[in-house]
Design a protein around this motif. Structure first.
Motif, PDB file in Angstrom:
ATOM      1  N   GLU A 290      30.947  38.952  29.224  1.00  0.00           N
ATOM      2  CA  GLU A 290      30.374  38.748  30.552  1.00  0.00           C
ATOM      3  C   GLU A 290      31.391  38.089  31.490  1.00  0.00           C
ATOM      4  N   LEU A 291      32.117  37.108  30.969  1.00  0.00           N
ATOM      5  CA  LEU A 291      33.129  36.437  31.771  1.00  0.00           C
ATOM      6  C   LEU A 291      34.231  37.404  32.187  1.00  0.00           C
ATOM      7  N   CYS A 292      34.718  38.205  31.256  1.00  0.00           N
ATOM      8  CA  CYS A 292      35.794  39.157  31.550  1.00  0.00           C
ATOM      9  C   CYS A 292      35.332  40.236  32.523  1.00  0.00           C
ATOM     10  N   SER A 293      34.069  40.688  32.385  1.00  0.00           N
ATOM     11  CA  SER A 293      33.530  41.695  33.312  1.00  0.00           C
ATOM     12  C   SER A 293      33.494  41.166  34.738  1.00  0.00           C
ATOM     13  N   SER A 294      33.084  39.897  34.886  1.00  0.00           N
ATOM     14  CA  SER A 294      33.011  39.310  36.230  1.00  0.00           C
ATOM     15  C   SER A 294      34.409  39.181  36.840  1.00  0.00           C
ATOM     16  N   ILE A 295      35.391  38.890  36.005  1.00  0.00           N
ATOM     17  CA  ILE A 295      36.780  38.779  36.502  1.00  0.00           C
ATOM     18  C   ILE A 295      37.261  40.132  37.010  1.00  0.00           C
ATOM     19  N   ILE A 296      36.973  41.213  36.243  1.00  0.00           N
ATOM     20  CA  ILE A 296      37.392  42.563  36.649  1.00  0.00           C
ATOM     21  C   ILE A 296      36.733  42.962  37.956  1.00  0.00           C
ATOM     22  N   LYS A 297      35.433  42.657  38.108  1.00  0.00           N
ATOM     23  CA  LYS A 297      34.703  43.023  39.319  1.00  0.00           C
ATOM     24  C   LYS A 297      35.232  42.301  40.555  1.00  0.00           C
ATOM     25  N   GLU A 298      35.724  41.069  40.362  1.00  0.00           N
ATOM     26  CA  GLU A 298      36.182  40.261  41.499  1.00  0.00           C
ATOM     27  C   GLU A 298      37.607  40.599  41.937  1.00  0.00           C
ATOM     28  N   VAL A 299      38.296  41.438  41.167  1.00  0.00           N
ATOM     29  CA  VAL A 299      39.651  41.824  41.559  1.00  0.00           C
ATOM     30  C   VAL A 299      39.573  42.738  42.788  1.00  0.00           C
ATOM     31  N   ASP A 300      40.161  42.281  43.890  1.00  0.00           N
ATOM     32  CA  ASP A 300      40.086  43.019  45.151  1.00  0.00           C
ATOM     33  C   ASP A 300      41.232  44.023  45.261  1.00  0.00           C
ATOM     34  N   ASN A 301      41.399  44.805  44.203  1.00  0.00           N
ATOM     35  CA  ASN A 301      42.487  45.789  44.183  1.00  0.00           C
ATOM     36  C   ASN A 301      42.166  46.845  43.112  1.00  0.00           C
ATOM     37  N   PRO A 302      41.313  47.808  43.430  1.00  0.00           N
ATOM     38  CA  PRO A 302      40.937  48.829  42.443  1.00  0.00           C
ATOM     39  C   PRO A 302      42.136  49.590  41.883  1.00  0.00           C
ATOM     40  N   ALA A 303      43.182  49.761  42.700  1.00  0.00           N
ATOM     41  CA  ALA A 303      44.375  50.493  42.248  1.00  0.00           C
ATOM     42  C   ALA A 303      45.046  49.757  41.097  1.00  0.00           C
ATOM     43  N   LEU A 304      45.009  48.443  41.127  1.00  0.00           N
ATOM     44  CA  LEU A 304      45.619  47.651  40.057  1.00  0.00           C
ATOM     45  C   LEU A 304      44.881  47.871  38.740  1.00  0.00           C
ATOM     46  N   ILE A 305      43.553  47.844  38.793  1.00  0.00           N
ATOM     47  CA  ILE A 305      42.742  48.063  37.584  1.00  0.00           C
ATOM     48  C   ILE A 305      42.994  49.459  37.026  1.00  0.00           C
ATOM     49  N   GLU A 306      43.127  50.441  37.913  1.00  0.00           N
ATOM     50  CA  GLU A 306      43.360  51.813  37.475  1.00  0.00           C
ATOM     51  C   GLU A 306      44.751  51.940  36.832  1.00  0.00           C
ATOM     52  N   ALA A 307      45.737  51.225  37.405  1.00  0.00           N
ATOM     53  CA  ALA A 307      47.093  51.262  36.850  1.00  0.00           C
ATOM     54  C   ALA A 307      47.145  50.616  35.466  1.00  0.00           C
ATOM     55  N   ILE A 308      46.313  49.604  35.242  1.00  0.00           N
ATOM     56  CA  ILE A 308      46.237  48.984  33.915  1.00  0.00           C
ATOM     57  C   ILE A 308      45.627  49.959  32.916  1.00  0.00           C
ATOM     58  N   LYS A 309      44.579  50.656  33.339  1.00  0.00           N
ATOM     59  CA  LYS A 309      43.898  51.610  32.461  1.00  0.00           C
ATOM     60  C   LYS A 309      44.841  52.731  32.013  1.00  0.00           C
ATOM     61  N   THR A 310      45.619  53.250  32.960  1.00  0.00           N
ATOM     62  CA  THR A 310      46.491  54.390  32.647  1.00  0.00           C
ATOM     63  C   THR A 310      47.791  53.961  31.966  1.00  0.00           C
ATOM     64  N   GLY A 311      48.051  52.666  31.959  1.00  0.00           N
ATOM     65  CA  GLY A 311      49.265  52.170  31.321  1.00  0.00           C
ATOM     66  C   GLY A 311      50.464  52.135  32.231  1.00  0.00           C
ATOM     67  N   GLN A 312      50.272  52.440  33.524  1.00  0.00           N
ATOM     68  CA  GLN A 312      51.393  52.411  34.464  1.00  0.00           C
ATOM     69  C   GLN A 312      51.866  50.980  34.720  1.00  0.00           C
ATOM     70  N   LYS A 313      50.939  50.038  34.681  1.00  0.00           N
ATOM     71  CA  LYS A 313      51.267  48.614  34.879  1.00  0.00           C
ATOM     72  C   LYS A 313      50.639  47.796  33.757  1.00  0.00           C
ATOM     73  N   ARG A 314      51.209  47.963  32.574  1.00  0.00           N
ATOM     74  CA  ARG A 314      50.634  47.270  31.414  1.00  0.00           C
ATOM     75  C   ARG A 314      50.716  45.749  31.545  1.00  0.00           C
ATOM     76  N   ASN A 315      51.826  45.255  32.104  1.00  0.00           N
ATOM     77  CA  ASN A 315      51.996  43.810  32.216  1.00  0.00           C
ATOM     78  C   ASN A 315      50.998  43.155  33.164  1.00  0.00           C
ATOM     79  N   SER A 316      50.357  43.967  34.003  1.00  0.00           N
ATOM     80  CA  SER A 316      49.413  43.406  34.960  1.00  0.00           C
ATOM     81  C   SER A 316      48.156  42.861  34.296  1.00  0.00           C
ATOM     82  N   ILE A 317      47.969  43.233  33.029  1.00  0.00           N
ATOM     83  CA  ILE A 317      46.812  42.684  32.316  1.00  0.00           C
ATOM     84  C   ILE A 317      46.957  41.175  32.141  1.00  0.00           C
ATOM     85  N   LYS A 318      48.211  40.697  32.221  1.00  0.00           N
ATOM     86  CA  LYS A 318      48.435  39.258  32.121  1.00  0.00           C
ATOM     87  C   LYS A 318      47.815  38.514  33.303  1.00  0.00           C
TER      88      LYS A 318
END
Length: 538
Positions: A479-507
């Motif tokens: 639940e905590l991690c889901s709320s963090i993902i939802k609050e990220v004001d950059n959908p492109a960043l989340i998509e880049a993490i999913k596809t592996g284009q910006k793996r380090n951004s998960i940090k």
């Protein structure tokens, strides 16, 4: 002439000049070092002129201000300090040395002469060794020969106020003991000059005879420069290492330009003294010769006699010297990088006088040994280094806390226990950073009321609830991690993490989780949960 000045301006702006094979650089150094004796050289005035910068002429007695009838009385602590330096520099200490008068008059030298050693200096014929691995020079080994060491008194200080058309004199610095060290002109590039100055500073600090700080004037460097054995130029007013190197580079380029233009006769004239203004050198005066100063033995000061027994006793008492300290720290069991070893070994009181090598190095070694003994097979050799250099010293500088106050409560024993708590997973690194800062902040607020007792870290961890959570409820973590993902004001960043284009951004997401959990949940657990929720396949 305009083209010539433009060329010099370009050369002076370059970070590094290029040494040309057909134009041989030759440099020699004259280094004046203030000794940190309790009293001045020829009077009982306290030797703390720098501390009294806001009180002009406060630390000046009758002889310091040249009151008629006052006589010098030699401070033998200065002789002891000079003996230490002479032995460390492999010099031959003169059995008999004497003080002489060097005649000239400036407002900041009201005697009309300076007491120095000209005819029979304190020590001669020493050397300081440089090496490629420790000092960064191009050659494997380089031995720079020391011509002589001489003891002399410092002058006062002139303070100019152009707007008021005033020239003021502060004699706090007058009669502070100096050692002038003169090298042979053996430096052939500025890497060697920089390495020598750094090592000489480290030597002074290791011996405990001077802070060696250029910025405060505790050490002042003059450089003699010549190219292709033409007449030398003396460079003065060099406030720091960067200025020293840039001035040498500028002067080398100036000499090369003059020789290339066929005006070599200009460099065969009388030796001159030039100053450095941050961009270029400028002529101050023609260089005086010895006869201009009318040297004569000082009739009021007896000769100095140093016995071989004293020299042997001093030699036995000298602590480990810079090279030995560095080689110890970069070897087993410490395995430090050379950069970290130099920070710990040669800490300077120039950091607002917050800490010195005499305090920092023993603290590190004792902490490391205690930690290694308690950690056993789980030992992380880089942990003490990282937490002392980056976290402890970083916070001390930020809070302007004297290291002497900190070690009253953060002893090597207690700090090693603090490191063990991280190694055992009883507190996370982020929580440990918060706790350490809180402890130091509390010390800062107490000011002079620092208790002489060590810190009980385990009690503080329990008090502030900083212990690492062992049993984490996975649903709550999801639940905590889901709320963090939802609050990220950059959908492109989340998509880049999913596809592996910006793996380090998960940090970034992990960092948010560590912040919200106050560091009590392991970052690996956060990363695993984020990957699960984002359904990443990398």
């Amino acid at each position: 002439m305009l083209r010539y000045r433009s060329a010099l301006k370009v050369w002076g702006s370059r970070k590094y000049s290029v040494l040309l094979p057909e134009f041989k650089l030759k440099c020699g150094l004259e280094i004046h070092t203030q000794l940190c004796t309790k009293n001045k050289l020829f009077s009982l005035s306290t030797n703390d002129a720098f501390a009294a910068a806001d009180k002009p002429n406060y630390h000046a007695s009758y002889f310091d201000v040249s009151l008629p009838g006052s006589q010098p009385k030699l401070n033998y602590e200065a002789i002891l300090f000079a003996t230490k330096l002479a032995v460390a520099l492999n010099c031959q200490v003169s059995p008999v040395s004497q003080f002489d008068r060097k005649h000239y008059f400036y407002g900041d030298q009201p005697l009309g002469y300076q007491i120095t050693q000209h005819f029979a200096p304190f020590a001669k014929n020493g050397y300081l060794e440089l090496s490629k691995d420790l000092d960064g020079i191009d050659q494997e080994h380089r031995k720079i020969e020391i011509m002589q060491l001489q003891i002399e008194q410092d002058t006062g200080k002139s303070i100019y106020r152009d707007n008021e058309k005033l020239s003021l004199i502060d004699l706090n610095r007058s009669n502070v003991p100096l050692i002038e060290m003169v090298t042979h002109p053996q430096f052939t590039d500025w890497k060697e000059v920089r390495a020598f100055i750094k090592k000489y500073q480290a030597l002074l600090r290791s011996l405990g005879i001077s802070t060696g700080d250029l910025e405060t004037g505790a050490m002042r460097v003059d450089v003699n420069v010549s190219v292709n054995d033409n007449a030398r130029v003396e460079l003065k007013n060099l406030p720091n290492t960067s200025s020293i190197l840039k001035a040498i580079q500028f002067e080398y380029d100036r000499h090369v330009h003059i020789i290339k233009e066929g005006n070599q006769h200009k460099l065969l004239a009388q030796t001159e003294t030039r100053s450095w203004n941050g961009y270029s050198t400028a002529r101050l005066r023609g260089k005086e010769t010895s006869i201009d100063y009318r040297y004569m033995p000082d009739p009021e000061i007896p000769v100095v006699k140093v016995s071989q027994e004293l020299i042997s006793t001093v030699a036995q008492s000298i602590p480990a010297l810079p090279d030995a300290i560095l080689r110890k720290l970069i070897s087993q069991p410490f395995n430090l990088s050379l950069k970290d070893a130099k920070i710990l070994a040669f800490a300077s009181n120039g950091h607002g006088e917050l800490y010195s090598q005499a305090e920092l190095l023993p603290f590190y070694i004792k902490t490391f040994e205690n930690y290694q003994e308690k950690a056993g097979k789980r030992v992380e050799t880089k942990l003490p280094t990282s937490w002392i250099i980056h976290e402890l010293l970083g916070n001390i500088n930020k809070l302007s806390l004297p290291f002497s106050d900190v070690i009253k409560v953060l002893t090597p024993t207690s700090f090693s226990e603090f490191l063990i708590l991280m190694t055992e997973g009883k507190i996370s690194r982020p929580s440990a950073k918060l706790l350490l800062f809180h402890i130091l902040k509390d010390l800062q607020q107490r000011q002079d009321k620092v208790p002489h007792q060590s810190i009980d870290f385990q009690s503080l961890i329990k008090e502030y609830g900083l212990n690492e959570l062992k049993n984490v409820d996975q649903e709550e973590l999801d639940e905590l991690c889901s709320s963090i993902i939802k609050e990220v004001d950059n959908p492109a960043l989340i998509e880049a993490i999913k596809t592996g284009q910006k793996r380090n951004s998960i940090k970034f997401l992990v960092g948010q989780g560590m912040r919200l959990s106050q560091g009590r949940i392991k970052p690996q657990l956060f990363e695993k949960t984020f990957k699960k929720l984002l359904r990443v396949d990398w």
